[in-house]
Design a protein around this motif. Structure first.
Motif, mmCIF file in Angstrom:
data_model
loop_
_atom_site.group_PDB
_atom_site.id
_atom_site.type_symbol
_atom_site.label_atom_id
_atom_site.label_comp_id
_atom_site.label_asym_id
_atom_site.label_seq_id
_atom_site.Cartn_x
_atom_site.Cartn_y
_atom_site.Cartn_z
ATOM 1 N N GLN A 199 -15.080 11.060 0.726
ATOM 2 C CA GLN A 199 -13.886 10.325 1.187
ATOM 3 C C GLN A 199 -13.048 9.859 -0.013
ATOM 4 N N VAL A 200 -11.775 10.258 -0.023
ATOM 5 C CA VAL A 200 -10.833 9.819 -1.061
ATOM 6 C C VAL A 200 -10.151 8.553 -0.533
ATOM 7 N N PRO A 201 -10.068 7.480 -1.369
ATOM 8 C CA PRO A 201 -9.497 6.228 -0.844
ATOM 9 C C PRO A 201 -8.047 6.380 -0.388
ATOM 10 N N LEU A 202 -7.803 5.988 0.867
ATOM 11 C CA LEU A 202 -6.450 5.981 1.441
ATOM 12 C C LEU A 202 -6.167 4.571 1.941
ATOM 13 N N TYR A 203 -5.122 3.960 1.398
ATOM 14 C CA TYR A 203 -4.775 2.591 1.777
ATOM 15 C C TYR A 203 -3.385 2.554 2.382
ATOM 16 N N ALA A 204 -3.271 1.860 3.513
ATOM 17 C CA ALA A 204 -1.955 1.579 4.085
ATOM 18 C C ALA A 204 -1.422 0.327 3.408
ATOM 19 N N ASN A 205 -0.156 0.352 2.977
ATOM 20 C CA ASN A 205 0.380 -0.773 2.211
ATOM 21 C C ASN A 205 1.288 -1.655 3.069
ATOM 22 N N LYS A 206 2.455 -1.135 3.400
ATOM 23 C CA LYS A 206 3.405 -2.009 4.095
ATOM 24 C C LYS A 206 4.400 -1.183 4.897
ATOM 25 N N VAL A 207 5.126 -1.884 5.787
ATOM 26 C CA VAL A 207 6.227 -1.286 6.543
ATOM 27 C C VAL A 207 7.425 -2.203 6.390
ATOM 28 N N GLY A 208 8.621 -1.653 6.600
ATOM 29 C CA GLY A 208 9.813 -2.493 6.504
ATOM 30 C C GLY A 208 11.081 -1.694 6.662
ATOM 31 N N PRO A 209 12.220 -2.377 6.862
ATOM 32 C CA PRO A 209 13.511 -1.684 6.980
ATOM 33 C C PRO A 209 13.835 -0.955 5.671
#
Length: 591
Positions: A36-46
């Motif tokens: 497993q290769v690290p996958l991170y969700a960071n942020k959402v925004g306009p």
């Protein structure tokens, strides 16, 4: 003391250079098949509001089985990054076709939240093995003429195209399937099946060059042409200004020196005119000397900070997406250079025969940090109200307060004590008379504000082309990496500021106005006011930013940055004017 400060700065440089905030969980970035290769969700925004970002799971996406938050460095938190584990499983070299993430029945409230996000052009950002990924969460179909007829769709299927070289990830691209959509137009519950596809392909690009594609976007030929045009424009401005000033000042000063030498030989009792006439007042100490010395101290510190940031940029520390490195460097170097502010302010204050050096030191410590802290408190409150990632956690605020208390303040005091004990005397070539001469009536254009307008325009004209690219990088999604060109522009800015301040100081003295101390500082720093005026133009004419939070962040933090420029360039202007004034009065005989 100066050697100690220099040693501290060298340590700071090593700390920042050695600090790599983007190390993935696998520190060597090497993987075996299926790992497993690290996958991170960071942020959402306009998309058009870069400061207004929210946590990825503030929107009702599929949650992973084990939600894990990544520990972040100080700079990453200041940058608004909040990384959490993503719901997608992207094993090394494992292809997947239309894998189901989850099936979800969105409630009316969740549909409304997604629809609002799609309407505002929300994008998402993730990091896969420390490589950035972006994509839009949906699209608006504007076939209807009226906004009420628009249709809103959520992308359900994400395609990950990943390139590898042996056992390392080199590149990742994300695209959304325009045919697999969930209709969010109506206020009703919607069944959504979130899918993802993974395709691996081999590449010859070495691991060391995998970030090049991000940095090369600002080095494209047409971009470079504009940057070089900016530099040529600035250089022409500098050459014309320098040549003009050198010619006029050399000729005028030569005539002045000849005239004054002749006057001394011809008639002792002849009335003096021009700048020699005020030789007994020109070195009279300025009003509010504690504030003046504090401004010079803060300006000197900010100048040193800027030079060190440029040095780190030129050696390649701030490569694209080195998350938080710039913020870390700013905090660490600002804290460690506070000794320079204390030394400069206290030393100059004592030269001006000031007595309350402790109050002067307190003023120096609060002159830049005070307004910045008040602005931060207001903007952080706004970010908390919006539940945005720009709101700093309590722990981070405590860390910054501790840095200020345990590093910045002690170094400021040590610098102040060293400055007070330096026993340096103010070098004035002429004796100051007991009573000040009256300044003759002057035309309106010799007032402080018209002179500041003239002084600020030329340096600003030398940098305004480059300003657009910097603004588009800081307040947009462009990548800026041509630090060498930016450094040249910075040098040009300093030269033009120094020269224009010297010229205006000469004309002020020639008009027998001896209150040049504050005027030279204000004229030097006036470029900061022009940059803030450019902020208004950029916001309304060149960007699509909107909303109270983004507007307050843009104008609030730009006010602090422009204030910093005002102090820094004011210091440069005054130092140049002081050298010039000392030189011309040393060249004549003063009674």
């Amino acid at each position: 003391m100066e050697r100690t400060i220099l040693a501290v700065l060298v340590i700071a440089t090593l700390v920042v250079c050695g600090f790599d905030p983007v190390r993935s969980d696998a520190s060597d970035h090497r993987y075996k098949e299926g790992e497993q290769v690290p996958l991170y969700a960071n942020k959402v925004g306009p998309f058009h509001n870069p400061s207004e970002t929210y946590r990825y799971f503030d929107l009702p996406f599929c949650l992973p089985d084990h939600l894990k938050e990544k520990k972040e460095a100080l700079g990453e938190v200041l940058n608004g990054d909040r990384l959490v584990s993503a719901p997608y499983q992207l094993g090394f070299l494992r292809d997947k076709d239309s894998e189901v993430v989850c099936k979800k029945k969105l409630t009316k409230e969740e549909v409304a939240r997604f629809r609002s996000a799609v309407k505002k052009d929300y994008y998402f950002q993730m990091y896969y093995d420390d490589l950035p990924i972006w994509g839009f969460i949906g699209k608006v179909d504007k076939e209807g003429k009226e906004p009420s007829e628009y249709k809103y769709y959520l992308f359900k299927h994400i395609h990950f195209d990943i390139s590898y070289n042996k056992d390392r990830v080199i590149e990742i691209n994300v695209r959304t399937d325009p045919n697999t959509l969930a209709d969010l137009t109506e206020d009703q519950e919607v069944e959504v099946e979130f899918l993802y596809t993974v395709k691996w392909k081999e590449t010859n690009i070495p691991f060391e060059k995998r970030m090049d594609k991000y940095s090369q976007s600002s080095s494209l030929p047409h971009h470079l042409e504009i940057h070089w045009f900016s530099i040529i424009n600035s250089c022409v401005t500098v050459l014309l200004l320098t040549g003009f000033l050198a010619t006029i000042l050399m000729r005028v000063l030569k005539n002045d020196f000849v005239k004054y030498a002749h006057d001394e030989e011809a008639a002792e009792d002849q009335e003096e005119t021009g700048w020699k006439y005020i030789h007994g007042d020109v070195f009279r100490y300025p009003k509010y000397k504690s504030l003046f010395a504090a401004s010079l101290g803060s300006g000197s510190q900010l100048f040193t900070l800027t030079v060190f940031i440029f040095l780190l940029a030129l050696v390649g520390v701030f490569y694209p997406y080195n998350r938080g490195a710039l913020f870390t460097a700013l905090v660490v170097i600002y804290a460690l250079t506070s000794g320079i502010a204390g030394y400069t302010a206290a030393s100059f204050y004592c030269q001006l025969e000031g007595t309350n050096w402790v109050r002067n030191l307190l003023l120096t410590g609060c002159l830049f940090c005070g307004p910045l802290f008040l602005m931060f408190c207001f903007l952080n409150t706004v970010a908390i109200a919006y539940t945005a990632t720009a709101a700093l956690p309590f722990g981070t605020i405590v860390v910054i307060v501790l840095i200020w208390t345990l590093v910045t303040s002690p170094l400021l005091v040590l610098g102040g004590i060293a400055g007070k004990n330096s026993k340096a005397e103010f070098q004035a070539p002429c004796r100051t008379t007991k009573y000040p001469r009256e300044i003759p009536p002057l035309p309106w254009y010799r007032g402080a504000i018209p002179q500041m307008a003239m002084a600020g325009f030329l340096p600003f004209s030398a940098i305004y082309i480059e300003l657009y690219y910097i603004f588009a990088s800081v307040w947009g999604h462009r990548i800026y990496t041509i630090y060498s060109i930016l450094f040249i522009v910075f040098i040009i800015l300093l030269i033009v500021t120094a020269f224009i301040t010297v010229a205006l100081t000469y004309f002020q003295l020639a008009a027998e106005d001896h209150e040049w101390w504050w005027r030279s500082f204000l004229c030097g720093g006036s470029t900061g006011l022009f940059i803030y005026a450019y902020c208004l133009y950029y916001y309304f004419a060149r960007s699509d930013m909107s909303g109270f939070m983004q507007t307050s962040f843009f104008f609030g933090y730009m006010a602090c940055i422009c204030y910093g420029f005002f102090l820094m360039l004011g210091t440069v202007g005054f130092r140049a004017a002081l050298l010039f004034v000392r030189h011309i009065y040393r060249s004549i005989k003063c009674e």
